[in-house]
Design a protein around this motif. Structure first.
Motif, PDB file in Angstrom:
ATOM      1  N   ALA A   1      -1.332   7.310  12.210  1.00 32.05           N
ATOM      2  CA  ALA A   1      -2.217   6.868  11.235  1.00 32.05           C
ATOM      3  C   ALA A   1      -1.336   5.799  10.222  1.00 32.05           C
ATOM      4  CB  ALA A   1      -2.669   7.991  10.321  1.00 32.05           C
ATOM      5  N   GLY A   2      -1.987   5.000   9.550  1.00 31.29           N
ATOM      6  CA  GLY A   2      -1.428   4.180   8.490  1.00 31.29           C
ATOM      7  C   GLY A   2      -1.212   4.764   7.127  1.00 31.29           C
ATOM      8  N   VAL A   3      -1.053   3.847   6.269  1.00 33.98           N
ATOM      9  CA  VAL A   3      -1.092   4.189   4.916  1.00 33.98           C
ATOM     10  C   VAL A   3      -2.354   4.379   4.199  1.00 33.98           C
ATOM     11  CG1 VAL A   3       0.007   3.483   2.629  1.00 33.98           C
ATOM     12  CG2 VAL A   3       0.836   2.564   4.644  1.00 33.98           C
ATOM     13  N   ALA A   4      -3.483   4.042   4.953  1.00 36.74           N
ATOM     14  CA  ALA A   4      -4.708   4.148   4.513  1.00 36.74           C
ATOM     15  C   ALA A   4      -5.006   5.680   4.618  1.00 36.74           C
ATOM     16  CB  ALA A   4      -5.870   3.422   5.086  1.00 36.74           C
ATOM     17  N   ALA A   5      -4.600   6.105   5.651  1.00 40.96           N
ATOM     18  CA  ALA A   5      -4.747   7.660   6.060  1.00 40.96           C
ATOM     19  C   ALA A   5      -4.241   8.658   4.903  1.00 40.96           C
ATOM     20  CB  ALA A   5      -4.398   7.944   7.312  1.00 40.96           C
ATOM     21  N   LEU A   6      -2.923   8.217   4.379  1.00 34.10           N
ATOM     22  CA  LEU A   6      -2.339   8.600   3.511  1.00 34.10           C
ATOM     23  C   LEU A   6      -2.905   8.745   2.129  1.00 34.10           C
ATOM     24  CD1 LEU A   6       1.418   7.818   4.091  1.00 34.10           C
ATOM     25  CD2 LEU A   6       0.303   9.876   5.120  1.00 34.10           C
ATOM     26  N   ILE A   7      -3.497   7.429   1.646  1.00 35.51           N
ATOM     27  CA  ILE A   7      -4.069   7.262   0.715  1.00 35.51           C
ATOM     28  C   ILE A   7      -5.397   8.087   0.560  1.00 35.51           C
ATOM     29  CG2 ILE A   7      -5.358   5.705  -0.871  1.00 35.51           C
ATOM     30  CD1 ILE A   7      -3.238   3.683   0.118  1.00 35.51           C
ATOM     31  N   ASP A   8      -6.312   8.289   1.825  1.00 26.82           N
ATOM     32  CA  ASP A   8      -7.352   9.161   1.943  1.00 26.82           C
ATOM     33  C   ASP A   8      -6.958  10.470   1.826  1.00 26.82           C
ATOM     34  OD1 ASP A   8      -9.186   6.720   2.556  1.00 26.82           O
ATOM     35  OD2 ASP A   8      -8.926   7.260   4.540  1.00 26.82           O
TER      36      ASP A   8
ATOM     37  N   PHE B   1      -7.603  14.858  -4.941  1.00 23.09           N
ATOM     38  CA  PHE B   1      -7.462  14.650  -6.056  1.00 23.09           C
ATOM     39  C   PHE B   1      -9.028  14.055  -6.627  1.00 23.09           C
ATOM     40  CE2 PHE B   1      -3.043  14.201  -5.560  1.00 23.09           C
ATOM     41  CZ  PHE B   1      -2.729  15.341  -6.065  1.00 23.09           C
ATOM     42  N   GLY B   2      -9.745  13.540  -5.747  1.00 19.85           N
ATOM     43  CA  GLY B   2     -10.848  12.877  -6.106  1.00 19.85           C
ATOM     44  C   GLY B   2     -10.614  11.157  -6.485  1.00 19.85           C
ATOM     45  N   ARG B   3     -10.874  10.996  -7.568  1.00 12.58           N
ATOM     46  CA  ARG B   3     -10.439   9.356  -8.118  1.00 12.58           C
ATOM     47  C   ARG B   3      -8.995   9.479  -8.226  1.00 12.58           C
ATOM     48  NH1 ARG B   3     -13.493   8.434 -13.551  1.00 12.58           N
ATOM     49  NH2 ARG B   3     -12.154   6.750 -13.409  1.00 12.58           N
TER      50      ARG B   3
ATOM     51  N   ARG C   1       0.852  -1.097   0.060  1.00 12.82           N
ATOM     52  CA  ARG C   1       0.035  -0.038  -0.096  1.00 12.82           C
ATOM     53  C   ARG C   1       0.839   1.202   0.072  1.00 12.82           C
ATOM     54  NH1 ARG C   1      -5.308  -0.831   1.084  1.00 12.82           N
ATOM     55  NH2 ARG C   1      -5.615   1.026   2.254  1.00 12.82           N
ATOM     56  N   LEU C   2       2.100   1.135   0.665  1.00 10.55           N
ATOM     57  CA  LEU C   2       2.893   2.347   0.566  1.00 10.55           C
ATOM     58  C   LEU C   2       3.533   2.453  -0.963  1.00 10.55           C
ATOM     59  CD1 LEU C   2       4.063   4.610   2.545  1.00 10.55           C
ATOM     60  CD2 LEU C   2       5.921   3.150   2.824  1.00 10.55           C
ATOM     61  N   ARG C   3       3.630   1.420  -1.694  1.00  5.08           N
ATOM     62  CA  ARG C   3       4.172   1.516  -2.681  1.00  5.08           C
ATOM     63  C   ARG C   3       3.103   2.199  -3.492  1.00  5.08           C
ATOM     64  NH1 ARG C   3       2.844  -0.880  -7.417  1.00  5.08           N
ATOM     65  NH2 ARG C   3       4.346  -1.174  -9.101  1.00  5.08           N
ATOM     66  N   TYR C   4       1.859   1.905  -3.639  1.00  2.28           N
ATOM     67  CA  TYR C   4       0.967   2.535  -4.270  1.00  2.28           C
ATOM     68  C   TYR C   4       0.853   4.019  -3.810  1.00  2.28           C
ATOM     69  CZ  TYR C   4      -4.044   3.581  -5.489  1.00  2.28           C
ATOM     70  OH  TYR C   4      -5.187   4.116  -6.119  1.00  2.28           O
ATOM     71  N   TRP C   5       0.647   4.342  -2.685  1.00  2.00           N
ATOM     72  CA  TRP C   5       0.594   5.822  -2.336  1.00  2.00           C
ATOM     73  C   TRP C   5       1.927   6.471  -2.977  1.00  2.00           C
ATOM     74  CZ3 TRP C   5       4.406   8.854  -0.081  1.00  2.00           C
ATOM     75  CH2 TRP C   5       4.006  10.254   0.375  1.00  2.00           C
ATOM     76  N   THR C   6       2.993   5.950  -3.129  1.00  2.00           N
ATOM     77  CA  THR C   6       4.246   6.773  -3.568  1.00  2.00           C
ATOM     78  C   THR C   6       3.743   6.690  -5.215  1.00  2.00           C
ATOM     79  OG1 THR C   6       5.651   5.445  -2.008  1.00  2.00           O
ATOM     80  CG2 THR C   6       6.663   6.531  -4.138  1.00  2.00           C
ATOM     81  N   LEU C   7       3.437   5.844  -5.788  1.00  2.00           N
ATOM     82  CA  LEU C   7       3.207   5.932  -7.266  1.00  2.00           C
ATOM     83  C   LEU C   7       2.187   6.911  -7.650  1.00  2.00           C
ATOM     84  CD1 LEU C   7       3.826   2.338  -8.291  1.00  2.00           C
ATOM     85  CD2 LEU C   7       5.173   4.098  -8.655  1.00  2.00           C
ATOM     86  N   VAL C   8       1.123   6.968  -6.719  1.00  3.21           N
ATOM     87  CA  VAL C   8      -0.176   7.899  -6.943  1.00  3.21           C
ATOM     88  C   VAL C   8       0.512   9.046  -6.800  1.00  3.21           C
ATOM     89  CG1 VAL C   8      -2.395   8.131  -6.557  1.00  3.21           C
ATOM     90  CG2 VAL C   8      -1.823   6.040  -6.778  1.00  3.21           C
ATOM     91  N   ALA C   9       0.988   9.517  -5.540  1.00  2.00           N
ATOM     92  CA  ALA C   9       1.479  10.739  -5.168  1.00  2.00           C
ATOM     93  C   ALA C   9       2.267  11.181  -6.206  1.00  2.00           C
ATOM     94  CB  ALA C   9       1.999  10.574  -3.766  1.00  2.00           C
ATOM     95  N   ASN C  10       3.336  10.307  -6.684  1.00  2.67           N
ATOM     96  CA  ASN C  10       4.391  11.066  -7.479  1.00  2.67           C
ATOM     97  C   ASN C  10       3.663  11.212  -8.948  1.00  2.67           C
ATOM     98  OD1 ASN C  10       6.940  11.441  -8.291  1.00  2.67           O
ATOM     99  ND2 ASN C  10       6.877   9.494  -9.473  1.00  2.67           N
ATOM    100  N   ALA C  11       2.748  10.540  -9.284  1.00  2.00           N
ATOM    101  CA  ALA C  11       1.931  10.989 -10.731  1.00  2.00           C
ATOM    102  C   ALA C  11       1.059  11.923 -10.586  1.00  2.00           C
ATOM    103  CB  ALA C  11       1.128   9.383 -11.245  1.00  2.00           C
ATOM    104  N   LYS C  12       0.134  12.006  -9.653  1.00  2.00           N
ATOM    105  CA  LYS C  12      -0.458  13.146  -9.125  1.00  2.00           C
ATOM    106  C   LYS C  12      -0.019  14.512  -9.144  1.00  2.00           C
ATOM    107  CE  LYS C  12      -4.567  10.824  -9.749  1.00  2.00           C
ATOM    108  NZ  LYS C  12      -5.685  10.953 -10.879  1.00  2.00           N
ATOM    109  N   GLY C  13       1.312  14.376  -8.616  1.00  2.00           N
ATOM    110  CA  GLY C  13       1.998  15.575  -8.075  1.00  2.00           C
ATOM    111  C   GLY C  13       1.376  16.064  -7.057  1.00  2.00           C
ATOM    112  N   ARG C  14       1.458  15.198  -5.766  1.00  2.00           N
ATOM    113  CA  ARG C  14       0.837  15.683  -4.585  1.00  2.00           C
ATOM    114  C   ARG C  14       1.574  16.779  -3.751  1.00  2.00           C
ATOM    115  NH1 ARG C  14      -2.660  15.387  -0.569  1.00  2.00           N
ATOM    116  NH2 ARG C  14      -1.663  15.046   1.766  1.00  2.00           N
ATOM    117  N   PHE C  15       2.756  17.005  -4.263  1.00  5.98           N
ATOM    118  CA  PHE C  15       3.508  17.992  -3.581  1.00  5.98           C
ATOM    119  C   PHE C  15       3.878  19.129  -4.492  1.00  5.98           C
ATOM    120  CE2 PHE C  15       4.677  14.264  -0.960  1.00  5.98           C
ATOM    121  CZ  PHE C  15       3.775  14.744   0.256  1.00  5.98           C
ATOM    122  N   SER C  16       3.302  19.191  -5.730  1.00  5.51           N
ATOM    123  CA  SER C  16       3.576  20.066  -6.849  1.00  5.51           C
ATOM    124  C   SER C  16       2.318  21.053  -7.133  1.00  5.51           C
ATOM    125  CB  SER C  16       3.713  19.246  -8.140  1.00  5.51           C
ATOM    126  OG  SER C  16       4.790  18.370  -8.067  1.00  5.51           O
TER     127      SER C  16
END
Length: 566
Positions: free
Chosen positions: A404-411, A417-419, A370-385
């Motif tokens: 909080a766990g990874v679920a909170a980061l994904i939330d 970003f929505g979806r 799940r942390l891998r998933y968060w990393t890839l989506v945060a990177n692709a969506k530009g969370r910090f950009s």
């Protein structure tokens, strides 16, 4: 505060003989060759180039090395350079003909001067000391489909260019360093084909060479702080001056405050930075400082640096180094990101480091996935950009510190970003500067994408100009420009693929209907499927360009979502 003046030549000599030194509070040398070219261009035109801020000190002040060589100074009293390092280091390197040392590597600064530049210099270049530069590991095909005549026409309008082998061989281009090393024009005139003083070019070229050498006599105003000031006072002045002038980034100002409290700490910071660079993660020092502040305080803003105790800073540094090692290993091993050039923001590293620390570096398999998933989506969506990146980073740090766990980061990603899946519509209008472009490379690499000729798997660390990776316009820019398309449409992310420099140059400005079928016949469909490129003949005609983009966006969305996982 005293006022003085010195020529460029005098200041360069002071650096060479160790009379001008760098205090520990200073940031490192960061300019790339184009910035040096622009500085020379401005001085050649006689434009203002700012002042130099110095401190005349007999105090035993922690120092750092200049990026150019210096002789030992036997005297304790030294002038310390507080503002002007980038300019003076650049000029010293060019005038003395020495390489600069950047992050442990020696790099020459080789600039060419155009004896045949237009009489009216119309391209204005602004030169200042802000910003940081680093090497691009992924080449643009910026001039890949431009003709040689078009490139030369562009260069011939310029007075200075970063040297290339081809230009250096041309008669009217001369190396700037060579001009500074001699007062004689003979060799330069001879190379340019001037064999007689009756040649009208002789006088013109001689005047231009003299004007170039006159850069050494350019006079800088120097503001000199008195020797009676303490290191802490000078640090405060350094921070205030640069804060008001917006010349330095917050990390540079924080470094000055930190080194004032923690003497000789810069050496520790740079040693860890070098360790990471040696492992292919050459990161700006400011990222490591921000991680230290995060581990010391639970938030990332540098404005708190002045109120952090030395003990907390030192403890934060120790913990952050361990956390950053975990983050880098996680990126390489679990995510497949092996270079910072593939990150949309290095803040992702700080979140991973802090998360690993809070979990005592013990993650379950599902949690790591799940942390891998968060990393890839945060990177692709530009969370910090987008928006206030520090506020977003602090939100993630707060969630982690509260258990909080990874679920909170994904939330939090979903709130932002929505979806979280990628839609074809989301790719529309994006270009190579989009965070999604980096994700495309990662997805293609995992799919086994190779260069269309050499069959080398695409990678950002290939050596040699033939194999160095470039992004290639499937429909070349020249073809699309002639068809009347706008730059935004030409540079659409769905028109980009990854190939070697040699392949890119071979294709040049040929339309895909001409070159793709030959590659398909030779390499097979799989080579193009790996990069989600449609190959139907009807989509390769220029008239079908919009249909090609639409089809490829659909294929890209499927590929990216499969790569991210669920």
């Amino acid at each position: 505060m005293a006022r003085a003046e010195a020529t460029v030549e005098e200041l360069v000599s002071m650096i060479e003989h160790g009379k001008l030194r760098l205090p520990e509070m200073q940031r490192r040398y960061v300019w790339r060759a184009p910035r040096v070219r622009d500085l020379l261009d401005s001085l050649y035109r006689g434009y203002p180039s700012g002042a130099i801020l110095l401190w005349e000190s007999s105090e035993d002040v922690p120092l750092q090395e200049f990026s150019v060589g210096q002789k030992a100074n036997p005297f304790q009293s030294t002038l310390l350079l507080l503002d002007g390092q980038q300019r003076l280091t650049s000029l010293s390197a060019v005038i003395r003909g020495e390489p600069v040392k950047v992050r442990g590597r020696q790099r020459p600064i080789d600039i060419l001067f155009n004896l045949e530049h237009p009489d009216e210099l119309s391209v204005v270049t602004e030169v200042n000391e802000d910003g940081d530069d680093f090497d691009d590991e992924l080449d643009d095909d910026e001039d890949g489909d431009s003709s040689e005549d078009e490139l030369m026409a562009r260069f011939n309008q310029m007075a200075f260019v970063v040297a290339t082998r081809k230009l250096e061989q041309l008669p009217h281009w001369v190396r700037v360093t060579d001009v500074f090393k001699t007062q004689s024009d003979r060799d330069f005139l001879k190379k340019a084909g001037v064999t007689s003083l009756d040649d009208p070019r002789a006088e013109k070229y001689a005047k231009r060479l003299a004007r170039l050498r006159a850069i050494r006599r350019y006079v800088y105003r120097m503001d000199v702080l008195e020797s009676s000031m303490s290191y802490d006072e000078v640090t405060e002045i350094f921070v205030r001056v640069n804060s008001l002038g917006a010349k330095l980034r917050s990390s540079d100002l924080a470094l000055a405050q930190i080194t004032a409290m923690w003497r000789n700490s810069l050496e520790k910071f740079q040693a860890f930075q070098k360790r990471c660079a040696d492992d292919d993660f050459d990161l700006d020092l400011g990222i490591f400082l921000k991680a230290m502040v995060a581990f010391a305080t639970g938030q990332s803003r540098f404005k708190t640096v002045g109120s952090i105790s030395l003990e907390r800073l030192q403890e934060g540094w120790s913990r952050s180094c361990e956390g950053m090692e975990f983050a880098l290993n996680f990126l390489r091993s679990n995510v497949g990101i092996r270079s910072p050039v593939l990150l949309s923001s290095p803040f992702i590293l700080i979140v991973l480091a802090y998360y690993g620390h809070q979990r005592s570096y013990k993650l379950k398999e599902e949690e790591a996935d799940r942390l891998r998933y968060w990393t890839l989506v945060a990177n692709a969506k530009g969370r910090f950009s987008r928006g206030s990146s520090e506020s977003i980073l602090d939100q993630d740090l707060a969630s982690i510190s509260q258990g909080a766990g990874v679920a909170a980061l994904i939330d939090r990603l979903r709130l932002q970003f929505g979806r979280l899946d990628i839609t074809p519509e989301e790719l529309e209008g994006r270009n190579q500067r989009s965070a999604l472009f980096k994700s495309m490379f990662l997805a293609f690499h995992e799919a086994g994408a190779v260069d269309w000729q050499s069959r080398l798997k695409i990678a950002i660390d290939h050596k040699g100009s033939q194999h160095r990776l470039q992004f290639h316009h499937i429909f070349p820019k020249k073809v699309l420009r002639e068809a009347g398309l706008r730059p935004r449409e030409i540079n659409d992310i769905a028109n980009l693929a990854f190939v070697s420099g040699k392949t890119n140059r071979k294709i040049s400005d040929r339309a895909p209907a001409e070159y793709l079928p030959k590659y398909i016949a030779d390499a097979g469909e799989a080579v193009f499927t790996a990069q989600a490129i449609p190959t139907a003949p009807e989509l390769l005609e220029v008239s079908a360009y919009q249909d090609f983009l639409k089809t490829r966006r659909e294929m890209l969305a499927v590929r990216l979502n499969a790569f991210f996982g669920s």
